[in-house]
Design a protein around this motif. Sequence first.
Motif, PDB file in Angstrom:
ATOM      1  N   LYS A 135       0.851  -1.175   0.026  1.00 11.41           N
ATOM      2  CA  LYS A 135       0.052  -0.092   0.131  1.00 11.41           C
ATOM      3  C   LYS A 135       0.884   1.322  -0.013  1.00 11.41           C
ATOM      4  O   LYS A 135       1.768   1.231   0.630  1.00 11.41           O
ATOM      5  CB  LYS A 135      -0.761  -0.035   1.195  1.00 11.41           C
ATOM      6  CG  LYS A 135      -1.819   1.192   1.322  1.00 11.41           C
ATOM      7  CD  LYS A 135      -2.658   1.105   2.721  1.00 11.41           C
ATOM      8  CE  LYS A 135      -3.837   2.101   2.640  1.00 11.41           C
ATOM      9  NZ  LYS A 135      -4.720   1.770   3.932  1.00 11.41           N
ATOM     10  N   ILE A 169      -0.066   7.371  -9.561  1.00 11.94           N
ATOM     11  CA  ILE A 169      -0.352   6.634  -8.290  1.00 11.94           C
ATOM     12  C   ILE A 169      -0.673   7.642  -7.129  1.00 11.94           C
ATOM     13  O   ILE A 169      -0.326   8.631  -6.923  1.00 11.94           O
ATOM     14  CB  ILE A 169       0.964   5.985  -7.916  1.00 11.94           C
ATOM     15  CG1 ILE A 169       1.132   4.761  -9.157  1.00 11.94           C
ATOM     16  CG2 ILE A 169       0.821   5.121  -6.673  1.00 11.94           C
ATOM     17  CD1 ILE A 169       0.068   3.822  -9.134  1.00 11.94           C
ATOM     18  N   LYS A 170      -1.748   7.178  -6.255  1.00 10.21           N
ATOM     19  CA  LYS A 170      -2.238   8.071  -5.133  1.00 10.21           C
ATOM     20  C   LYS A 170      -1.945   7.305  -3.893  1.00 10.21           C
ATOM     21  O   LYS A 170      -1.730   6.082  -3.751  1.00 10.21           O
ATOM     22  CB  LYS A 170      -3.773   8.437  -5.401  1.00 10.21           C
ATOM     23  CG  LYS A 170      -3.901   9.354  -6.578  1.00 10.21           C
ATOM     24  CD  LYS A 170      -5.372   9.496  -6.821  1.00 10.21           C
ATOM     25  CE  LYS A 170      -6.364   8.365  -7.068  1.00 10.21           C
ATOM     26  NZ  LYS A 170      -6.437   7.708  -8.248  1.00 10.21           N
ATOM     27  N   ASN A 172      -3.214   5.437  -0.600  1.00  8.85           N
ATOM     28  CA  ASN A 172      -4.085   4.435  -0.593  1.00  8.85           C
ATOM     29  C   ASN A 172      -4.250   3.227  -1.767  1.00  8.85           C
ATOM     30  O   ASN A 172      -4.708   2.423  -1.679  1.00  8.85           O
ATOM     31  CB  ASN A 172      -5.293   4.724   0.012  1.00  8.85           C
ATOM     32  CG  ASN A 172      -5.241   5.346   1.247  1.00  8.85           C
ATOM     33  OD1 ASN A 172      -4.371   4.941   2.290  1.00  8.85           O
ATOM     34  ND2 ASN A 172      -6.264   6.178   1.480  1.00  8.85           N
ATOM     35  N   ASP A 173      -3.343   3.583  -2.759  1.00  9.72           N
ATOM     36  CA  ASP A 173      -3.467   2.513  -4.061  1.00  9.72           C
ATOM     37  C   ASP A 173      -2.214   1.459  -3.490  1.00  9.72           C
ATOM     38  O   ASP A 173      -1.532   1.630  -2.672  1.00  9.72           O
ATOM     39  CB  ASP A 173      -2.575   3.528  -5.269  1.00  9.72           C
ATOM     40  CG  ASP A 173      -3.699   4.310  -5.774  1.00  9.72           C
ATOM     41  OD1 ASP A 173      -4.896   4.254  -5.644  1.00  9.72           O
ATOM     42  OD2 ASP A 173      -3.273   4.814  -6.814  1.00  9.72           O
ATOM     43  N   TYR A 174      -2.574   0.421  -4.128  1.00  5.75           N
ATOM     44  CA  TYR A 174      -1.878  -0.660  -3.939  1.00  5.75           C
ATOM     45  C   TYR A 174      -0.967  -1.029  -5.359  1.00  5.75           C
ATOM     46  O   TYR A 174      -1.460  -0.836  -6.032  1.00  5.75           O
ATOM     47  CB  TYR A 174      -2.540  -2.176  -3.619  1.00  5.75           C
ATOM     48  CG  TYR A 174      -3.245  -2.217  -2.293  1.00  5.75           C
ATOM     49  CD1 TYR A 174      -2.311  -2.818  -1.142  1.00  5.75           C
ATOM     50  CD2 TYR A 174      -4.438  -1.411  -1.718  1.00  5.75           C
ATOM     51  CE1 TYR A 174      -2.650  -2.961   0.175  1.00  5.75           C
ATOM     52  CE2 TYR A 174      -4.627  -1.640  -0.290  1.00  5.75           C
ATOM     53  CZ  TYR A 174      -3.816  -2.165   0.900  1.00  5.75           C
ATOM     54  OH  TYR A 174      -4.260  -2.434   1.844  1.00  5.75           O
ATOM     55  N   ILE A 175       0.324  -1.445  -4.855  1.00 12.87           N
ATOM     56  CA  ILE A 175       1.207  -1.242  -6.332  1.00 12.87           C
ATOM     57  C   ILE A 175       1.780  -2.470  -5.989  1.00 12.87           C
ATOM     58  O   ILE A 175       2.409  -3.019  -5.028  1.00 12.87           O
ATOM     59  CB  ILE A 175       2.158  -0.283  -6.471  1.00 12.87           C
ATOM     60  CG1 ILE A 175       2.934  -0.137  -5.380  1.00 12.87           C
ATOM     61  CG2 ILE A 175       1.232   1.114  -6.722  1.00 12.87           C
ATOM     62  CD1 ILE A 175       4.124   0.943  -5.437  1.00 12.87           C
ATOM     63  N   ARG A 187      -0.016  -0.993 -10.832  1.00 12.88           N
ATOM     64  CA  ARG A 187      -1.206  -0.814  -9.971  1.00 12.88           C
ATOM     65  C   ARG A 187      -1.922  -1.945  -9.831  1.00 12.88           C
ATOM     66  O   ARG A 187      -2.335  -2.499 -11.032  1.00 12.88           O
ATOM     67  CB  ARG A 187      -1.760   0.404 -10.421  1.00 12.88           C
ATOM     68  CG  ARG A 187      -2.840   0.996  -9.211  1.00 12.88           C
ATOM     69  CD  ARG A 187      -3.293   2.219  -9.547  1.00 12.88           C
ATOM     70  NE  ARG A 187      -4.018   2.421 -10.922  1.00 12.88           N
ATOM     71  CZ  ARG A 187      -4.359   3.549 -11.301  1.00 12.88           C
ATOM     72  NH1 ARG A 187      -4.656   4.617 -10.605  1.00 12.88           N
ATOM     73  NH2 ARG A 187      -4.865   3.916 -12.561  1.00 12.88           N
ATOM     74  N   LYS A 189      -5.558  -3.150  -8.976  1.00 14.88           N
ATOM     75  CA  LYS A 189      -7.002  -2.508  -8.823  1.00 14.88           C
ATOM     76  C   LYS A 189      -7.935  -3.493  -7.897  1.00 14.88           C
ATOM     77  O   LYS A 189      -7.697  -4.549  -7.964  1.00 14.88           O
ATOM     78  CB  LYS A 189      -7.579  -2.435 -10.325  1.00 14.88           C
ATOM     79  CG  LYS A 189      -6.815  -1.414 -11.035  1.00 14.88           C
ATOM     80  CD  LYS A 189      -7.677  -1.213 -12.346  1.00 14.88           C
ATOM     81  CE  LYS A 189      -6.741  -0.335 -13.188  1.00 14.88           C
ATOM     82  NZ  LYS A 189      -7.382  -0.079 -14.429  1.00 14.88           N
TER      83      LYS A 189
END
Length: 189
Positions: A135, A169-170, A172-175, A187, A189
């Motif tokens: 995260k 990419i922001k 709280n995004d999961y990468i 990324r 989703k």
Amino acid sequence: MANDYSIHSLKPGLKVIILKEPCIIKSSFFVKPGKGQAFTRVKFKSFLSGKTVELTFKSTERLKKANITEINALYLYNDNFFWYFLDQKTFEEIAVLKKIINTKRFWLVPQCKCRLTIWNKKVISVIVSNFISLKVVQTTPVLKKNSINNSLKTAILKTGVSIKVPYFIKVNDYIKVDTRTCKYISRIK
């Protein structure tokens, strides 16, 4: 003999003792010169230091087999001195020193699967997955004019590691990250 290998039988992947350290053979090359005795060049990587070295051995020499085992484990937690793992076969808790973990700590999140390499009843190496999803907890802001020219910005992930990610990419995004190169893959989703 069952506890050693002749120089002729060395293959990549064999685990042997060289210079009193457990090592894994990366490559071996047999040379039979026109004059003189045959020899073998062996490239190996030390489990303890992580260094790759190349040595030459006479064809009559033997190398001792390293009693190394690997177990599947789950990472549980750490107390900044030890990292604790659960052996998936025996359900025994295993403590690993911080110096063994080293930079792998950035890729260890609770319940992640990994492999522990054990020599002389001590963990000497932790192998994490090549890819892991983490995260994003912080990113640097991107100005409109920079988003055209520079498509990467810095992001800090849940484990504290800082990597370069695309501008979209922001927080709280999961990468997905490649743990071998510390690079952004995609990324999730």
